[in-house]
Structure formats: C-alpha cells, structure tokens
Design an enzyme around this catalytic site. Structure first.
Site, PDB file in Angstrom:
ATOM      1  N   HIS A  80       0.819  -1.226   0.000  1.00 31.87           N
ATOM      2  CA  HIS A  80       0.000   0.000   0.000  1.00 31.87           C
ATOM      3  C   HIS A  80       0.850   1.272   0.000  1.00 31.87           C
ATOM      4  CE1 HIS A  80      -3.645  -2.324   1.914  1.00 31.87           C
ATOM      5  NE2 HIS A  80      -3.282  -2.789   0.740  1.00 31.87           N
ATOM      6  N   ILE A  87       1.016   7.068   0.534  1.00 27.15           N
ATOM      7  CA  ILE A  87       0.482   5.938   1.293  1.00 27.15           C
ATOM      8  C   ILE A  87      -1.006   5.779   0.990  1.00 27.15           C
ATOM      9  CG2 ILE A  87       0.171   4.980   3.623  1.00 27.15           C
ATOM     10  CD1 ILE A  87       2.319   7.163   4.492  1.00 27.15           C
ATOM     11  N   CYS A  88      -1.405   4.574   0.624  1.00 23.02           N
ATOM     12  CA  CYS A  88      -2.824   4.308   0.378  1.00 23.02           C
ATOM     13  C   CYS A  88      -3.460   3.840   1.684  1.00 23.02           C
ATOM     14  CB  CYS A  88      -2.980   3.249  -0.712  1.00 23.02           C
ATOM     15  SG  CYS A  88      -4.691   2.798  -1.019  1.00 23.02           S
ATOM     16  N   LEU A  89      -3.999   4.803   2.450  1.00 23.03           N
ATOM     17  CA  LEU A  89      -4.615   4.489   3.742  1.00 23.03           C
ATOM     18  C   LEU A  89      -5.786   5.456   3.908  1.00 23.03           C
ATOM     19  CD1 LEU A  89      -4.318   2.847   6.434  1.00 23.03           C
ATOM     20  CD2 LEU A  89      -2.947   4.716   7.295  1.00 23.03           C
ATOM     21  N   TRP A 141      -8.234   8.079  -4.396  1.00 20.11           N
ATOM     22  CA  TRP A 141      -7.856   6.743  -3.949  1.00 20.11           C
ATOM     23  C   TRP A 141      -9.015   5.772  -4.007  1.00 20.11           C
ATOM     24  CZ3 TRP A 141      -2.832   5.745  -3.160  1.00 20.11           C
ATOM     25  CH2 TRP A 141      -1.979   6.821  -2.906  1.00 20.11           C
TER      26      TRP A 141
END
Ligand SMILES: [Zn+2]
Ligand SMILES: [Zn+2]
Lengths: 148, 348
Positions: A80, A87-89, A141
């Site tokens: 991620h 950051i993919c969060l 996202w």
C-alpha cells in the site's frame, strides 16, 4: 494559520514529545506546519531493524482537514506504499476524522507495516508514480478492502 | 446520463437544475424545485407528444413516492434523477444508505438496489408492479428494514469490537464485512470471521504475526475454547479465550488522553480543537457572521459510550466539510468524529 489549529497542534506537539508511542519519535518540528516523525519497524515483523521518516504537512484548517502524510528519504516496500512515498490508507483521505491525532496516524501506519505478510510494491506502482500529483491528497484513492 | 425523454423535457435547463441543486438548503426544496421545473417545462411545450407528457407524470409520481416515504429518509438525489439514495436508521441507531436506480419511463420492470449487507454480492434487481407507474419504494424500504432486523445481533457484536478494540483490517469496515483483524499488541493479530446467523458462537479464527507468539496464542485458545459462553459478548469471549484484555485503538479515547495530565485534557474540552474556550478571534475567522468567542463545548454525542463534547462552531464546521452530511429542514445530520454514531447540529 488559524487559532484553531495552533492550539491543537501545540498540544499534540507537547504530547508527542512528552509521551511518544513506541517506535515513534518526533525528529523535527521547526514550525507548526511541517513535522518529520521517525518510525521504527517493529520487532518480529518484516520491517524489523528498518527506520523510516514520515513528513506531516498541516493545512491551515487542521484538524478539519487531514494532514498530508508521506514517507521521505527511505520508502518501505509495502503493497500500500508507492515508491514516491505516497500511502494508500483511507484515514489520511476520505476517512479522516478530527478524532485522529499525529500519534494515532503514526501507529496506524506502523500497524499497516506490522501486519504485512508480503514485502512488495503496489502492482500499479510505476504507473501511479509517473502520473501522481505532488501531494497524495490530490489522488482519487480506491481503497483496498482485502487483507494485505 | 440523462434519460432521453426527461432530457428532452428539460432541454436548456441543465444549468438551472445544477444551480438549484447546489443551492438547495434541503432535499425537500430541491425536490419541490425539480417537480416545478418538470411541470413548467411540460406546460410550456406543445402537448402533441403523448410520450413526453406521460414521462413528466411519471417523474412527478416518483417525487410523490419519495415525499410519501418521508423526507428524513432521503439522503441524496443525483442531478440526472437516475439514482436516489435513501437512508434508513436501524434499531441500533446505525445508518444504512440504500442507493436505488430509478428506471426510465416505460422501462419499469425492476428496481436496482445496492444493499451493503453480509453475503450480498452485486446489486439486487427487485421486480416491481407496473400498476399506476408506481416504483414501490415503500415496499423496498419495508423489506430492507426487515432484513436489517436479522443482522442486529451481528452488528451489535461488530460495533462493540470496532469501538473497543483496535481493528487494523478492514481499513474502514462496511456493514457487509463480517471479518475483522484485531491487533493484540506486540505485532500479533487475531483475524476472525463471524457467522452472521450466529454471531455469538465461536467465529473462525487465525493468528498472524511472529511465529512463537502466535503459536502460544493458538495453544491458549485451544485450551479455552470449550469454555466459550454464547450468552456473553463476543469481545468478552475472545478475551477469555486469549486470557488477555484486547487493547483499544491508541490515543483516540478520552481516558488515554486525559492520562497525559493536562487540566484541559479531562474530557471537558472540545474533541476537535482541544480547547475549552473557543478562541476569541475565531468568531470572525469563519464566515465572519457569528461571534463564537468564549463559547464552551455544548454539543454532545448522544452515544452513551462516547459522550464526546464539541463546540457548536467546531462541530458545525466539521459536519459541513464532510460530503456525507445531509441538511434537512436546517438541521445538519452527520456522524460523530469519534464513534460514527448519528449526530445532529444546527448552524451556530
Ligand atoms: Zn472546538
Ligand atoms: Zn460519539
């Protein structure tokens, strides 16, 4: 910078210096709009003995708006985390809430590292990095539901 | 995009419609505007075309059905009137969104409904009766409410876990998610998958993390599984199973922050700006309309296990910044930043 964010950031700064969560150290906070936090990969995980740096940039209406959080200097290899540090969060974007703090964001990122079972870059890394805006907050996202 | 016939009726009004939608203070006023617009466009046109007249009636009937359903249930209508999203509050005060695709006039065979429920994959197609051109929204809502009843015991347990433990996966749980990955501390994680029909029974589980620590947990769980008490909370059973207290999400609950010793950190400060008294200059800072100086937090989350306090202005500014917040009759409905329970405020 509004009074709203000044008061809150001052408190968060004091909190982070006085009682930082395990594996998290404030490295620099030259002003109230950009901080660098050092995070250490936890023992018995794939990131043991690795050190990373997160750069927090606070918008003037923090905490109504989320901070921009990116990895700098050394980017962890993780499904991620893109090689440009983005950051993919979801809590950093659509699911941000003023209930979150710099400490809890660091801990969520550490836990994302800790529960990783396969050290690899996101499958679309090169495509994403080639087209991504400077700030990850400008990315649309699509969050992964699936386990890491 | 826009349905052919409706587009024909509303030709040249797209801008007006978009403008009205963006300026409407409530769903009620948008619907009224929309209906008026369709009606005025229809009356302005020569009535030679039967089909157009019929589709105008059709949309007016859809609006009537929505109105009959109660406007508190209307969450969103898209500009093209192709999809309406209803909101349903269940017995446990949980909010569920129900997006429904509105069939085009003359194609009224089924409704396409997307339900965020366990075991549900893809949208459901519900056949509708064609009598009188009704969509049968009330029936859909009734059936959905009945299904919600079935899952109350499951969601009670899941909500309890989500509030009181540290869930790392799913990142943002949806109502359809029946699995949770729970942090146990020391880089150890417990993943459970709950049977929606018997949420109090032992769930399928596995441990993730450092080998030795995980093996030790497996051993402890094997030893204790026989003592599982299906009349007790799932969380309490998991704690007995592992012989430990499940850690809560760090730094987000009031008690942990109050342990930091600051006198303002005792839960009486605003959960957004961390202050007791709203800064003097803030009144002029936002909108410049109301002076909120010196105000103390007087908005409280109604969820008993949360009870967070907020300044009126801070909560309003937060709800206003969240796209999911709805305004109905001047009241702003959204979710508490701390526990996600429904929270309502007004413009300060
Ligand atoms: Zn406040
Ligand atoms: Zn709450």
């Amino acid at each position: 910078m509004s009074n709203l964010s000044t008061k809150r950031l001052t408190k968060e700064l004091a909190e982070l210096q006085k009682k930082p969560p395990g594996g998290v150290t404030l490295e620099s906070a030259d002003n109230l709009s950009q901080w660098v936090v050092k995070v250490e990969g936890a023992k018995d995980t794939l990131y043991q003995n690795e050190v990373f740096w997160l750069r927090f940039t606070f918008p003037s209406n923090y905490p109504l708006e989320s901070p921009e959080v990116v990895f700098v200097r050394n980017i962890p290899i993780h499904p991620h985390i893109y090689s440009n540090g983005h950051i993919c969060l979801s809590i950093l974007y659509d699911h941000w809430s003023p209930a979150l703090t710099i400490s809890s964001v660091c801990l969520s990122i550490l836990s994302m590292l800790s529960s990783c079972t396969n050290k690899e870059r996101p499958p679309d890394d090169s495509r994403y990095v080639a087209h991504a805006a400077k700030s990850p907050k400008q990315t649309n996202w699509a969050f992964h539901d699936d386990t890491v | 995009m826009v349905d052919g016939e409706l587009l024909e009726v509303l030709k040249g009004c797209e801008e007006v419609l978009r403008d009205r939608l963006s300026r409407s203070s409530s769903a009620e006023s948008f619907l009224t505007d929309f209906k008026d617009l369709v009606e005025s466009m229809l009356s302005a046109r020569p009535t030679s075309s039967n089909s157009t007249e019929w589709s105008g009636e059709y949309y007016a009937a859809v609006v009537e059905e929505l109105r009959a359903l109660g406007l508190h249930r209307l969450h969103d209508v898209d500009t093209d009137f192709e999809e309406v999203t209803l909101q349903i509050i269940d017995a446990g005060s949980r909010r569920h969104l129900l997006p429904i695709t509105i069939p085009r006039p003359g194609e009224l065979r089924h409704l396409t409904v997307r339900m965020d429920l366990p075991g549900r994959t893809g949208p459901a197609k519900i056949p509708v009766s064609r009598t009188g051109g009704r969509l049968g929204l009330a029936e859909v809502v009734q059936a959905f409410e009945k299904t919600l009843e079935e899952f109350q015991p499951l969601w009670d347990q899941l909500d309890d876990l989500d509030v009181n433990t540290w869930i790392v996966e799913p990142d943002q749980p949806r109502r359809s998610h029946t699995y949770r990955r729970i942090a146990l501390g020391n880089n150890l994680y417990l993943q459970i998958d709950i049977d929606p029909t018997s949420p109090l029974a032992p769930p399928a589980y596995k441990f993730l993390g450092a080998d030795r620590a995980a093996a030790k947990c497996r051993e402890t769980a094997r030893k204790n599984i026989g003592a599982w008490d299906a009349t007790n909370l799932l969380r309490k059973n998991i704690e007995s199973l592992l012989e430990m207290t499940l850690p809560s999400r760090p730094m987000t609950d009031a008690s942990q922050r109050s342990a930091l010793g600051s006198h303002e950190m005792e839960g009486k400060e605003c959960g957004i700006c961390y202050s007791r008294q709203l800064p003097i200059d803030l009144g002029g800072d936002i909108d410049g309309e109301v002076n909120g100086s010196g105000a103390v937090p007087d908005q409280v989350c109604r969820n008993g296990s949360c009870g967070k306090l907020f300044h009126h202005r801070c909560l309003y500014e937060w709800l206003r910044s969240v796209p999911a917040t709805r305004v109905v009759f001047g009241a702003w409905h959204g979710s508490c930043p701390y526990c996600s329970a429904v929270i309502t405020t007004t413009k300060p």
